[in-house]
Write an enzyme that holds these catalytic residues in place. Structure first.
Site, mmCIF file in Angstrom:
data_model
loop_
_atom_site.group_PDB
_atom_site.id
_atom_site.type_symbol
_atom_site.label_atom_id
_atom_site.label_comp_id
_atom_site.label_asym_id
_atom_site.label_seq_id
_atom_site.Cartn_x
_atom_site.Cartn_y
_atom_site.Cartn_z
ATOM 1 N N THR A 92 0.549 -1.244 -0.151
ATOM 2 C CA THR A 92 0.291 -0.374 0.204
ATOM 3 C C THR A 92 1.007 1.417 -0.171
ATOM 4 O OG1 THR A 92 -1.676 -1.659 1.146
ATOM 5 C CG2 THR A 92 -2.236 0.878 1.325
ATOM 6 N N ASN A 129 -5.617 -8.854 -8.129
ATOM 7 C CA ASN A 129 -5.004 -9.550 -6.873
ATOM 8 C C ASN A 129 -6.852 -10.496 -6.809
ATOM 9 O OD1 ASN A 129 -6.143 -7.211 -6.952
ATOM 10 N ND2 ASN A 129 -7.260 -7.392 -5.103
ATOM 11 N N THR A 158 12.680 4.826 10.567
ATOM 12 C CA THR A 158 13.517 4.247 11.068
ATOM 13 C C THR A 158 13.537 3.090 10.368
ATOM 14 O OG1 THR A 158 13.651 5.508 13.783
ATOM 15 C CG2 THR A 158 14.340 3.325 13.381
ATOM 16 N N CYS A 174 -7.640 -7.468 1.535
ATOM 17 C CA CYS A 174 -7.241 -7.015 2.165
ATOM 18 C C CYS A 174 -8.554 -5.309 3.163
ATOM 19 C CB CYS A 174 -5.798 -7.018 1.514
ATOM 20 S SG CYS A 174 -5.820 -6.490 -0.037
HETATM 21 N N1 PLP Z 1 -1.999 -3.938 -4.021
HETATM 22 C C1 PLP Z 1 -2.383 -5.501 -4.887
HETATM 23 C C2 PLP Z 1 -2.552 -5.617 -5.726
HETATM 24 C C3 PLP Z 1 -2.845 -6.561 -3.359
HETATM 25 O O1 PLP Z 1 -2.706 -7.334 -3.752
HETATM 26 C C4 PLP Z 1 -2.498 -5.550 -2.321
HETATM 27 C C5 PLP Z 1 -2.384 -6.353 -0.824
HETATM 28 O O2 PLP Z 1 -3.307 -7.341 -0.929
HETATM 29 C C6 PLP Z 1 -2.028 -4.714 -1.962
HETATM 30 C C7 PLP Z 1 -1.224 -3.637 -2.903
HETATM 31 C C8 PLP Z 1 -1.254 -4.136 -0.090
HETATM 32 O O3 PLP Z 1 -0.012 -4.012 0.217
HETATM 33 P P1 PLP Z 1 -0.067 -4.674 1.690
HETATM 34 O O4 PLP Z 1 -1.005 -6.045 2.235
HETATM 35 O O5 PLP Z 1 1.777 -5.051 1.557
HETATM 36 O O6 PLP Z 1 -0.388 -3.164 2.057
#
Ligand code: PLP
Length: 384
Positions: free
Chosen positions: A77, A156, A240, A328
């Site tokens: 993210t 995803n 950090t 997520c």
């Molecule tokens: N981008 C994609 C395609 C994802 O599938 C995800 C999380 O599922 C993210 C970004 C976000 O990653 P993170 O969970 O490391 O913040």
């Protein structure tokens, strides 16, 4: 190898994966013994800084770019935020038009849309019925003032792999930059398939630790830092340094890339047998992205006449972990924007369920999960 053992069937590897035990072993000393702040000038700091340099070099080697192009972040993210906002804002003199594929993760979509308040215009590019963004569609949307285009390496939800090479050629010819969210493909597919000016990855998707990722930004591409207040990462990402997590990310990436051929073949055989078993046992099921090249792990299906949330809940009660839409952001009950963009009917969007396999799954689990899904679907349909 992973240490997790369960009588439940975990089919949600696209959401997150268990930490590899060898990766964990490599990380452990950096929590306890080598605890220095990598920015400190004394020997404790130097030890951590050395580990950071090694990890950066390892990641750069694994992905075939220069070490100075690697910026460690807190995950996918943050990397997407850094790439989309950082590059667009720093290059406002080149134009204020951004193109984003409609199937991107919210980390990309919302980063792009957040720039509207600074006068940026956003164009969404729709996928075809299999969830693939056609290079011609991107080309049509390009304008002289397009500064950035964002198309992910693989989706995803459906796992559909995007034709990034062809998209990159067109984006470059138009003088814009391409950002590629590689979070789902990293560790499974080689980075050469996804040439771009920058990309994002996240360690917890390839048996690494959570809360650590990489934004790779090609040298020469200007970007504004999005995390201020520290001089870490050459002043471009304050905070950090999370030494153990970064050491873990480097190890997990190397390991998953080294084993990807074997793991991909195994995982896709589980996925394929699961799908053929489900199609045999259940009527009215559509495999989303079935005609596209897909990640070996993903199986996204729309189950006619069923609510995906309901299916996932009943599966969970029977010990099978799956998800609807983007896990997520689970808890959100909004229908999948990916399936909607693919033009599926309301019923099929509502019936979307994602299964994602991993190297820990067994053929017996794939078969059992298919039978449990068939029972769940039949009980939901009977109750209507
Ligand atoms: N981008 C994609 C395609 C994802 O599938 C995800 C999380 O599922 C993210 C970004 C976000 O990653 P993170 O969970 O490391 O913040």
């Amino acid at each position: 190898m992973t240490a997790y053992r369960s009588d439940k069937i975990y089919l949600d590897h696209a959401a997150t994966t268990p930490l590899d035990t060898e990766v964990f072993r490599k990380m452990t000393p950096y929590f306890t013994d080598v605890f220095g702040n990598a920015s400190s000038q004394h020997c404790f700091g130097r030890e951590a800084a050395n580990a950071l340099t090694c990890a950066r070099d390892e990641v750069a080697r694994a992905v075939g770019v220069a070490s100075k192009e690697i910026y460690f972040t807190s995950g996918g993210t943050e990397a997407d935020n850094l790439g989309i906002k950082g590059i667009s804002l720093a290059n406002a003199d080149r134009g204020k038009h951004i193109i984003v594929s409609a199937i991107e993760h919210p980390a990309v979509l919302e980063s792009a849309f957040s720039l509207k308040k600074f006068g940026y215009e956003i164009t969404l590019v729709m996928p075809d019925g299999d969830g693939v963004i056609r290079p011609e569609s991107v080309e049509k949307a390009l304008r002289p003032d397009t500064v950035l285009v964002a198309v992910m390496s693989a989706n995803n939800e459906t796992g559909a792999i995007q034709p990034i090479r062809e998209i990159y050629e067109r984006v470059h010819a138009a003088g814009a930059y391409l950002w590629c969210d590689c979070v789902q493909s990293a560790g499974a597919l080689p980075f050469e398939l996804f040439p771009a000016d920058g990309w994002a990855i996240s360690a917890h998707k390839f048996n690494g630790p959570k809360g650590v990722g990489v934004a790779r930004i090609r040298s020469g591409v200007r970007f504004d830092p999005q995390m201020c207040g520290g001089h870490q990462e050459r002043g471009l990402r304050g905070g950090t340094i999370n030494t153990p997590a970064i050491v873990g990310l480097a190890e997990a990436l190397k390991m998953s890339q080294n084993n990807s051929e074997k793991v991909n073949a195994y995982v896709s055989s589980l996925r394929d047998s699961f799908e053929s078993c489900v199609l045999k046992l259940c009527e009215g099921v559509r495999i989303n992205g079935a005609n596209a090249r897909r990640l070996p792990s993903h199986s996204d299906m729309s189950i006619g006449g069923c609510d995906g949330q309901n299916v996932v809940m009943l599966l969970d009660m029977q010990g099978v972990a799956a998800s609807t839409g983007a896990a997520c952001s689970s808890g959100a009950t909004t229908p999948s924007h990916v399936l909607s963009a693919m033009g599926l009917s309301e019923d099929l969007v509502r019936g979307g369920v994602r299964f994602s396999f991993g190297r820990e799954n067994t053929p017996q689990e794939a078969e059992r999960a298919a039978h449990i899904l068939a029972q769940v679907v039949s009980s939901i349909r009977k109750s209507l």
